[in-house]
Design an enzyme around this catalytic site. Sequence first.
Site, PDB file in Angstrom:
ATOM      1  N   LYS A 161       3.302   7.776   0.851  1.00 42.97           N
ATOM      2  CA  LYS A 161       3.192   6.362  -0.005  1.00 42.97           C
ATOM      3  C   LYS A 161       4.187   5.188   0.375  1.00 42.97           C
ATOM      4  O   LYS A 161       3.681   4.154   0.131  1.00 42.97           O
ATOM      5  CB  LYS A 161       3.526   6.727  -1.691  1.00 42.97           C
ATOM      6  CG  LYS A 161       2.615   7.609  -2.197  1.00 42.97           C
ATOM      7  CD  LYS A 161       2.883   7.950  -3.712  1.00 42.97           C
ATOM      8  CE  LYS A 161       2.089   8.707  -4.241  1.00 42.97           C
ATOM      9  NZ  LYS A 161       2.199   8.824  -5.844  1.00 42.97           N
ATOM     10  N   ASP A 197       0.135   3.745  -9.844  1.00 43.35           N
ATOM     11  CA  ASP A 197       1.162   4.841 -10.710  1.00 43.35           C
ATOM     12  C   ASP A 197       1.904   4.011 -11.755  1.00 43.35           C
ATOM     13  O   ASP A 197       1.993   4.448 -12.811  1.00 43.35           O
ATOM     14  CB  ASP A 197       2.159   5.431  -9.626  1.00 43.35           C
ATOM     15  CG  ASP A 197       1.397   6.574  -8.887  1.00 43.35           C
ATOM     16  OD1 ASP A 197       0.488   6.977  -9.014  1.00 43.35           O
ATOM     17  OD2 ASP A 197       1.935   6.583  -7.689  1.00 43.35           O
TER      18      ASP A 197
END
Length: 291
Positions: A75, A111
């Site tokens: 990420k 997220d």
Amino acid sequence: MNTSPEITGKTTVCGVIGDPVEHTVSPAMHNAAFKALGLDYIYLPFRVPPRHLAAAVQGMRALSIRGLNVTIPYKVKVIPLLDEIDPPARSIGAVNVIVNDSSVLKGHNTDAEGFMRALKEHSVEVRGKTAVILGSGGAARAVCFALSAAGAGLIILNRTSGRAARLVGDIMKTAGHPAEAMPLDRQNITIALKKAHILVNTTSVGMSPEPGETLVKGDLIGPQHTVVDIVYNPVETRLLKEAAKAGAATVNGLDMLVWQGALAFEKWTGQKAPIEVMRKEALRTLNGHEK
Ligand code: ATR
């Protein structure tokens, strides 16, 4: 049940890159959503070893892959490989969604917004409230930036307290709301929870195969709290069980998982995600993994 849509010469490809990816529920969740809306899309898991990460991202252009989720451990590492990063993902320092628009690769972080959607779905008020965050890793960064941007004050507790202090420093640069760091121990948890309305576990404590673990016992929690666990396997962690018993409202990690997926789906397809289809399929897949 086979939930994959039929593949044609015109099928649009999406997927997830990570290492490992064996336990991801995203393929089941997205393929069920594509099928429910009759979209000619397919979602595949790609296990990418670290030495091939750059080639895999470049390959999105070569193979006209429309979108990818990015999961552990890429990420952060994926950021310099992209053409554009949207501002929240830049502040968080992590990308979990890539959109390929005519070979221009843009990184997003769903997220953070997925977490906020899960709270909204449960009517959790954030503005002016104090949230205690357990952990300071990538997931904590998304949660903290989202909560701070929405007007919450933060108390961040982490085992490695220097990491929590760095996260507080980064948050103070972008949002004006108060944030403080504390070492993670029972005394600090007790102090923090006396001031707090919201508790979020962003660590892996309580995750299968050790579902009996929790960083906070139910005796410190009361009906004034909303307790959120981003662990989704098991869906009801020990923390959430004890919180519910203590009279607190609870939000589980499956809600955040589904919402981050739904937001990615919408970026790739331009269609509203069938959230209940995705939730049902994610749960069905997780239950299958538990067996
Ligand atoms: P992610 O990107 O999923 O958040 P990460 O960056 O590895 O993963 O972060 C994991 C977080 O869980 C960290 O805050 C970690 O604490 P440290 O910074 O001290 O390593 C926390 N964590 C993991 N296992 C833990 C445990 N047994 N007790 C307390 N905290 C734990």
